[in-house]
Write a protein that holds these residues in place. Sequence first.
Motif, mmCIF file in Angstrom:
data_model
loop_
_atom_site.group_PDB
_atom_site.id
_atom_site.type_symbol
_atom_site.label_atom_id
_atom_site.label_comp_id
_atom_site.label_asym_id
_atom_site.label_seq_id
_atom_site.Cartn_x
_atom_site.Cartn_y
_atom_site.Cartn_z
ATOM 1 N N ALA A 3 40.820 32.849 32.273
ATOM 2 C CA ALA A 3 40.648 34.057 30.934
ATOM 3 C C ALA A 3 40.377 35.520 30.903
ATOM 4 O O ALA A 3 40.901 36.629 31.022
ATOM 5 N N ASN A 4 39.461 35.769 32.396
ATOM 6 C CA ASN A 4 38.846 36.857 32.439
ATOM 7 C C ASN A 4 39.177 36.789 33.847
ATOM 8 O O ASN A 4 38.500 38.352 34.567
ATOM 9 N N ALA A 5 40.332 37.415 34.594
ATOM 10 C CA ALA A 5 41.388 37.335 35.616
ATOM 11 C C ALA A 5 40.598 39.189 35.858
ATOM 12 O O ALA A 5 40.586 39.886 36.606
ATOM 13 N N ALA A 6 40.836 39.736 34.687
ATOM 14 C CA ALA A 6 41.100 40.910 34.750
ATOM 15 C C ALA A 6 40.193 41.681 35.012
ATOM 16 O O ALA A 6 39.760 42.535 35.614
ATOM 17 N N ALA A 7 38.961 41.381 34.347
ATOM 18 C CA ALA A 7 37.838 41.603 34.995
ATOM 19 C C ALA A 7 37.116 41.484 35.614
ATOM 20 O O ALA A 7 36.173 42.041 35.976
ATOM 21 N N LEU A 8 37.999 40.266 36.192
ATOM 22 C CA LEU A 8 36.916 39.694 37.620
ATOM 23 C C LEU A 8 36.893 40.879 38.817
ATOM 24 O O LEU A 8 36.406 41.314 39.720
#
Length: 174
Positions: free
Chosen positions: A70-75
Amino acid sequence: MKTVDPRAALALIEQGALLVDIRDADEHARERIPGACCIPLEHVGSAPQLQQAPGRTIVFHCRSGMRTRANAAALEAASPGCPAYVVAGGLDAWKQAGLPVVRNARAPLELMRQVQIAAGSLALLGAVLAATMSPWFLLLSGFVGAGLMVAGLTGFCGMARLLVHMPWNRALRG
């Protein structure tokens, strides 16, 4: 961001990749992959470990893989210039693959689980007391339900704020 199975993640780690657990510190303290550094999701963008690792491979994981997906872009944004991967299925898949984990049974339960246990117990108690003693005890169940609704809508959980100050959670206040 690329996804790798636990065995491929282990191979990357053995080659020098940085393993980052994005779960909260209380979850990490109770059970973790050996060698994983804990950088809770809300701190990933400012973590010095990630900013000081240009070009180093980074492998992120959570408990089930849902938070990392769900947070791949932020990671990925938090690890510029680094090959970054997500462990498919997270810690749960890691354990299913028979890979080692460090468990600390003395660490308190994760705060969210404590909230779930306390809220469920109070709601059940209110229902039982209402059925056996007085219908006024339904107010207890209603109060707990309203508190959970407020927590979900606002992100503020009064019960969690209270539970973190309990003696068994001393390590969480750290």
